[in-house]
Design a protein around this motif. Structure first.
Motif, PDB file in Angstrom:
ATOM      1  N   ASP A  94       0.832  -1.210   0.000  1.00  0.00           N
ATOM      2  CA  ASP A  94       0.000   0.000   0.000  1.00  0.00           C
ATOM      3  C   ASP A  94       0.865   1.258   0.000  1.00  0.00           C
ATOM      4  OD1 ASP A  94      -2.445  -1.107  -0.207  1.00  0.00           O
ATOM      5  OD2 ASP A  94      -3.092  -0.728   1.861  1.00  0.00           O
ATOM      6  N   LYS A  97       2.581   1.842  -3.350  1.00  0.00           N
ATOM      7  CA  LYS A  97       1.677   2.315  -4.399  1.00  0.00           C
ATOM      8  C   LYS A  97       1.485   3.828  -4.334  1.00  0.00           C
ATOM      9  CE  LYS A  97      -1.102  -1.226  -3.996  1.00  0.00           C
ATOM     10  NZ  LYS A  97      -2.329  -1.783  -3.466  1.00  0.00           N
ATOM     11  N   ASP A  98       1.732   4.401  -3.157  1.00  0.00           N
ATOM     12  CA  ASP A  98       1.457   5.829  -2.975  1.00  0.00           C
ATOM     13  C   ASP A  98       2.689   6.721  -3.073  1.00  0.00           C
ATOM     14  OD1 ASP A  98      -1.137   5.122  -2.661  1.00  0.00           O
ATOM     15  OD2 ASP A  98      -1.219   5.433  -0.494  1.00  0.00           O
ATOM     16  N   HIS A 100       4.798   7.518  -5.354  1.00  0.00           N
ATOM     17  CA  HIS A 100       4.950   8.444  -6.490  1.00  0.00           C
ATOM     18  C   HIS A 100       3.736   9.361  -6.635  1.00  0.00           C
ATOM     19  CE1 HIS A 100       2.449   5.290  -8.110  1.00  0.00           C
ATOM     20  NE2 HIS A 100       2.155   6.073  -9.134  1.00  0.00           N
ATOM     21  N   ARG A 101       2.821   9.267  -5.667  1.00  0.00           N
ATOM     22  CA  ARG A 101       1.611  10.091  -5.779  1.00  0.00           C
ATOM     23  C   ARG A 101       1.560  11.174  -4.704  1.00  0.00           C
ATOM     24  NH1 ARG A 101      -3.528   6.325  -6.570  1.00  0.00           N
ATOM     25  NH2 ARG A 101      -2.708   4.997  -4.913  1.00  0.00           N
ATOM     26  N   GLN A 102       2.700  11.596  -4.199  1.00  0.00           N
ATOM     27  CA  GLN A 102       2.754  12.683  -3.230  1.00  0.00           C
ATOM     28  C   GLN A 102       3.542  13.833  -3.833  1.00  0.00           C
ATOM     29  OE1 GLN A 102       0.893  11.893  -0.789  1.00  0.00           O
ATOM     30  NE2 GLN A 102       0.909   9.695  -1.226  1.00  0.00           N
ATOM     31  N   TYR A 136      -1.218   1.815   7.988  1.00  0.00           N
ATOM     32  CA  TYR A 136      -0.961   2.931   7.085  1.00  0.00           C
ATOM     33  C   TYR A 136      -2.277   3.497   6.568  1.00  0.00           C
ATOM     34  CZ  TYR A 136       0.013   5.292   2.697  1.00  0.00           C
ATOM     35  OH  TYR A 136       0.025   6.208   1.680  1.00  0.00           O
ATOM     36  N   CYS A 137      -2.499   4.755   6.829  1.00  0.00           N
ATOM     37  CA  CYS A 137      -3.658   5.426   6.241  1.00  0.00           C
ATOM     38  C   CYS A 137      -3.136   6.437   5.237  1.00  0.00           C
ATOM     39  CB  CYS A 137      -4.473   6.130   7.318  1.00  0.00           C
ATOM     40  SG  CYS A 137      -5.681   7.272   6.648  1.00  0.00           S
ATOM     41  N   GLN A 138      -3.804   6.542   4.106  1.00  0.00           N
ATOM     42  CA  GLN A 138      -3.271   7.368   3.018  1.00  0.00           C
ATOM     43  C   GLN A 138      -3.036   8.825   3.394  1.00  0.00           C
ATOM     44  OE1 GLN A 138      -5.969   6.214  -0.207  1.00  0.00           O
ATOM     45  NE2 GLN A 138      -4.251   5.140  -1.150  1.00  0.00           N
ATOM     46  N   ALA A 139      -3.751   9.298   4.419  1.00  0.00           N
ATOM     47  CA  ALA A 139      -3.562  10.694   4.806  1.00  0.00           C
ATOM     48  C   ALA A 139      -2.191  10.937   5.429  1.00  0.00           C
ATOM     49  CB  ALA A 139      -4.654  11.124   5.773  1.00  0.00           C
ATOM     50  N   ALA A 141       0.627  10.060   4.225  1.00  0.00           N
ATOM     51  CA  ALA A 141       1.679  10.286   3.234  1.00  0.00           C
ATOM     52  C   ALA A 141       1.908  11.764   2.894  1.00  0.00           C
ATOM     53  CB  ALA A 141       1.397   9.464   1.987  1.00  0.00           C
ATOM     54  N   PRO A 142       0.855  12.514   2.532  1.00  0.00           N
ATOM     55  CA  PRO A 142       1.139  13.915   2.229  1.00  0.00           C
ATOM     56  C   PRO A 142       1.681  14.687   3.432  1.00  0.00           C
ATOM     57  CG  PRO A 142      -1.230  13.460   2.090  1.00  0.00           C
ATOM     58  CD  PRO A 142      -0.536  12.156   2.263  1.00  0.00           C
ATOM     59  N   GLN A 174      -8.912   3.420  11.304  1.00  0.00           N
ATOM     60  CA  GLN A 174      -9.507   2.669  10.214  1.00  0.00           C
ATOM     61  C   GLN A 174     -10.815   3.236   9.658  1.00  0.00           C
ATOM     62  OE1 GLN A 174      -8.526   0.315   8.092  1.00  0.00           O
ATOM     63  NE2 GLN A 174      -6.570   0.862   9.001  1.00  0.00           N
TER      64      GLN A 174
ATOM     65  N   THR B  15      -7.584   1.075  -4.269  1.00  0.00           N
ATOM     66  CA  THR B  15      -6.617   2.152  -4.491  1.00  0.00           C
ATOM     67  C   THR B  15      -5.600   1.753  -5.571  1.00  0.00           C
ATOM     68  OG1 THR B  15      -4.874   3.475  -3.464  1.00  0.00           O
ATOM     69  CG2 THR B  15      -5.282   1.312  -2.499  1.00  0.00           C
ATOM     70  N   VAL B  34       1.768  10.932 -13.426  1.00  0.00           N
ATOM     71  CA  VAL B  34       1.994  11.411 -12.064  1.00  0.00           C
ATOM     72  C   VAL B  34       0.894  12.379 -11.647  1.00  0.00           C
ATOM     73  CG1 VAL B  34       4.485  11.109 -12.006  1.00  0.00           C
ATOM     74  CG2 VAL B  34       3.547  13.220 -12.879  1.00  0.00           C
ATOM     75  N   HIS B  35       0.262  12.067 -10.559  1.00  0.00           N
ATOM     76  CA  HIS B  35      -0.789  12.944 -10.035  1.00  0.00           C
ATOM     77  C   HIS B  35      -0.910  12.673  -8.550  1.00  0.00           C
ATOM     78  CE1 HIS B  35      -3.682   9.594  -9.582  1.00  0.00           C
ATOM     79  NE2 HIS B  35      -2.979   9.084 -10.561  1.00  0.00           N
ATOM     80  N   ASP B  36      -1.477  13.612  -7.824  1.00  0.00           N
ATOM     81  CA  ASP B  36      -1.662  13.418  -6.389  1.00  0.00           C
ATOM     82  C   ASP B  36      -2.685  12.329  -6.140  1.00  0.00           C
ATOM     83  OD1 ASP B  36      -0.066  15.090  -4.691  1.00  0.00           O
ATOM     84  OD2 ASP B  36      -0.987  16.803  -5.698  1.00  0.00           O
ATOM     85  N   LEU B  37      -2.409  11.546  -5.147  1.00  0.00           N
ATOM     86  CA  LEU B  37      -3.320  10.503  -4.718  1.00  0.00           C
ATOM     87  C   LEU B  37      -4.663  11.124  -4.285  1.00  0.00           C
ATOM     88  CD1 LEU B  37      -3.538   7.769  -2.737  1.00  0.00           C
ATOM     89  CD2 LEU B  37      -2.484   9.344  -1.159  1.00  0.00           C
ATOM     90  N   ILE B  39      -7.580  11.875  -2.090  1.00  0.00           N
ATOM     91  CA  ILE B  39      -8.029  11.768  -0.707  1.00  0.00           C
ATOM     92  C   ILE B  39      -9.365  12.487  -0.662  1.00  0.00           C
ATOM     93  CG2 ILE B  39      -7.609  12.622   1.638  1.00  0.00           C
ATOM     94  CD1 ILE B  39      -4.699  12.001   1.254  1.00  0.00           C
ATOM     95  N   GLN B  65      -8.866   3.622  -0.707  1.00  0.00           N
ATOM     96  CA  GLN B  65      -8.422   2.882   0.476  1.00  0.00           C
ATOM     97  C   GLN B  65      -9.595   2.566   1.403  1.00  0.00           C
ATOM     98  OE1 GLN B  65      -5.715   4.602   3.371  1.00  0.00           O
ATOM     99  NE2 GLN B  65      -4.434   2.775   3.379  1.00  0.00           N
ATOM    100  N   ALA B  67     -10.176   2.594   4.460  1.00  0.00           N
ATOM    101  CA  ALA B  67     -10.580   3.537   5.502  1.00  0.00           C
ATOM    102  C   ALA B  67     -11.588   4.566   4.988  1.00  0.00           C
ATOM    103  CB  ALA B  67      -9.350   4.241   6.055  1.00  0.00           C
ATOM    104  N   PHE B  68     -11.535   4.849   3.687  1.00  0.00           N
ATOM    105  CA  PHE B  68     -12.387   5.909   3.152  1.00  0.00           C
ATOM    106  C   PHE B  68     -13.791   5.431   2.790  1.00  0.00           C
ATOM    107  CE2 PHE B  68      -8.167   7.565   2.622  1.00  0.00           C
ATOM    108  CZ  PHE B  68      -8.309   8.905   2.892  1.00  0.00           C
TER     109      PHE B  68
END
Lengths: 326, 212
Positions: A94, A97-98, A100-102, A136-139, A141-142, A174, B15, B34-37, B39, B65, B67-68
């Motif tokens: 997970d 996967k993220d 390169h997206r930050q 890991y929660c996606q928030a 990462a940024p 979660q 995701t 390339v782009h922002d994930l 959220i 994801q 959680a969302f």
């Protein structure tokens, strides 16, 4: 994005530079006597954070403001140890996967083998090992990425830990319950401070999660011009959650207060407005001055939080009762 | 710009399967590696034509994801179409389809049209899910199916347009209550109530259009 960001900076004059040096001296003096200031002169720190932390000292200041330095001193070897720990492959996948997206247009994070993405991987992995229940929660990462733009990986890790402990830990859980609660709280404050936008949103059934999730979860790092992002973070790390609410109120109010169902006939147009806020509305100075009128205190947040929790409990109880007879 | 109907879509799926890229390819005709994930939620809109009628698509793109999910659920409401996306190079994204489908069925209106999409079909060498498996899953659950590539744009137009075609057919058949906006369909200014009679007169025309 980078091009735009550069345009936001003006070349400083001699006087500006003199002011900057003075500011830096003041901040150095505070940082050198941090314990005294944080215990007895908190308001001084707060006021100086509101005025903006000088670039050269932002890294140090953020690290201290969130209390990360205390944790790092207490557990000096933990970060290295965490990096050696095993983390489940699902979580690592997970994270990968993220990476390169930050902030993909930021020089630091553009190269998959560059230090930015490598450090980000390490920080997120260490965090997952540190808090296995959160994973890991996606928030994360940024937020970690913004810290990494300002400090070495180990320090960024401790800042992320501090945020999860004292600021927005619930955003990494979660079910994201805290985002929903904060969304409902936000609506209450919106009703008070910006009735016309409140009514427009209500009429179109626009749930707060639709527009505030990204704002709150990323601490506005992807929603404002960069100089404004830094100013928001300066204040947020000092004052906490109230800043997230105040900035949100300013954004909704300044974007929607003059809109009607004629200019925004459906939810789509309204959301689009909130998504593409004109840069001119959110320059550093307008934003910082704009949020002044929202006199939200921690106590207001606490009260409203309690209220919304009660409401939620009632609702879940009701839903459970409805399900039982079946 | 005026339109006859407005359809609301949502894009769902794990995701990293390429939801945002599909949306961008459809609305802007470009691929952005390339782009922002995502959220929270992103959205886009585009006008298409079906049987000489202008139809506006409003597309809501969600975060994948787990959680969302609790937040994603609030977008299901009022969607006429859903694109359920998996990645043909990652088996687990296909395995999760059942839970996505359950979620979608539970939180949306019953007549919502669901299109199953196996994305990244340009990566044939890394394929983990056979095309037949996607077709079988779709058949079993009554979905439309297509393999797409947001990168090469293969089938992207078709995916969005065929879904619209299906919704349009359902309207003609009277399955959708178009006066209830909670179904994700809005009658546009082109079809004000006075014109509506003439549109229902075209019903015979509408039912002919199958898809895939």
């Amino acid at each position: 994005r980078n091009q735009d960001q550069d345009d936001d900076y003006e070349t400083p004059s001699i006087l500006d530079l003199k002011m900057l040096r003075l500011k830096e001296r003041k901040w150095l003096q505070m940082l050198n006597n941090w314990r005294y200031y944080i215990n007895f002169k908190w308001e001084k720190i707060r006021n100086r954070c509101r005025k903006g932390i000088p670039h050269s000292l932002r890294s140090q200041a953020w690290f201290h403001l969130c209390g990360a330095h205390l944790q790092k001193n207490r557990f000096p070897n933990l970060y290295e140890e965490l990096l050696r720990k095993n983390v489940s492959n699902d979580i690592l996948d997970d994270i990968c996967k993220d990476l390169h997206r930050q902030f993909p247009n930021h020089e630091m994070f553009a190269d998959p083998n560059g230090t930015g993405q490598t450090d980000l991987y390490n920080v997120l992995k260490a965090f997952a090992a540190y808090r296995p229940t959160m994973g890991y929660c996606q928030a994360q990462a940024p937020i970690a990425a913004v810290f990494l733009m300002h400090m070495p990986a180990e320090r960024a890790f401790w800042c992320l830990v501090a945020l999860s402990r004292y600021y927005i830990g619930g955003y990494f859980e979660q079910n994201l319950k805290d985002i929903r609660i904060h969304g409902q709280m936000f609506v209450t404050f919106l009703k008070k401070y910006s009735p016309s936008s409140y009514h427009l949103l209500k009429r179109q059934n626009i749930e707060p999660e639709i527009y505030m999730t990204e704002w709150f979860m990323c601490i506005y790092s992807r929603s404002l011009p960069w100089p404004s992002v830094l100013r928001v973070w300066d204040m947020f790390l000092c004052e906490g959650l109230t800043i997230l609410f105040k900035v949100g109120l300013y954004l909704v109010d300044s974007t929607l207060k003059n809109e009607t169902t004629k200019t925004c006939p459906t939810m789509f147009e309204t959301c689009q407005k909130l998504r593409n806020i004109p840069k001119s509305l959110v320059t550093e100075n307008l934003l910082i001055n704009g949020i002044k009128r929202f006199e939200l205190k921690d106590l207001d947040l606490l009260k409203e939080h309690k209220h919304q929790m009660k409401k939620l409990q009632k609702l879940t109880k009701k839903q459970q009762q409805q399900q039982q007879p079946k | 710009m005026s339109y006859a109907y407005l359809f609301k879509y949502i894009i769902i799926g794990d995701t990293g399967v390429g939801k945002s890229c599909l949306l961008l390819q459809f609305t802007d005709k470009r691929f952005q590696p390339v782009h922002d994930l995502t959220i929270g939620v992103e959205f886009g809109a585009r006008m298409i034509t079906i049987q000489n009628k202008q139809i506006k698509l409003q597309i809501w793109d969600t975060a994948g994801q787990e959680a969302f999910r609790s937040i994603t659920r609030s977008y299901y409401r009022g969607a006429a179409g859903a694109l359920l996306v998996y990645d043909i190079t990652r088996r687990e994204t296909f395995n999760h389809l059942t839970t996505w489908l359950e979620d979608a069925r539970q939180h949306s209106n019953s007549s919502m049209v669901i299109m199953l999409i196996g994305n990244k079909c340009d990566l044939e060498s890394r394929r983990e899910v056979r095309r037949e498996e996607g077709e079988a899953f779709a058949r079993e659950h009554g979905l439309i199916f297509m393999e797409t590539s947001a990168k090469t744009a293969a089938n992207v137009e078709e995916a969005f347009i065929n879904t619209a075609q299906e919704i349009f057919d359902k309207i003609q058949e009277g399955v959708f209550d178009i006066n209830n906006e909670a179904n994700g369909i809005k009658i546009g200014p082109q079809l004000s109530p006075s014109n509506q009679k003439s549109s229902s007169g075209n019903q015979a025309l509408g039912t002919g259009g199958g898809c895939c």
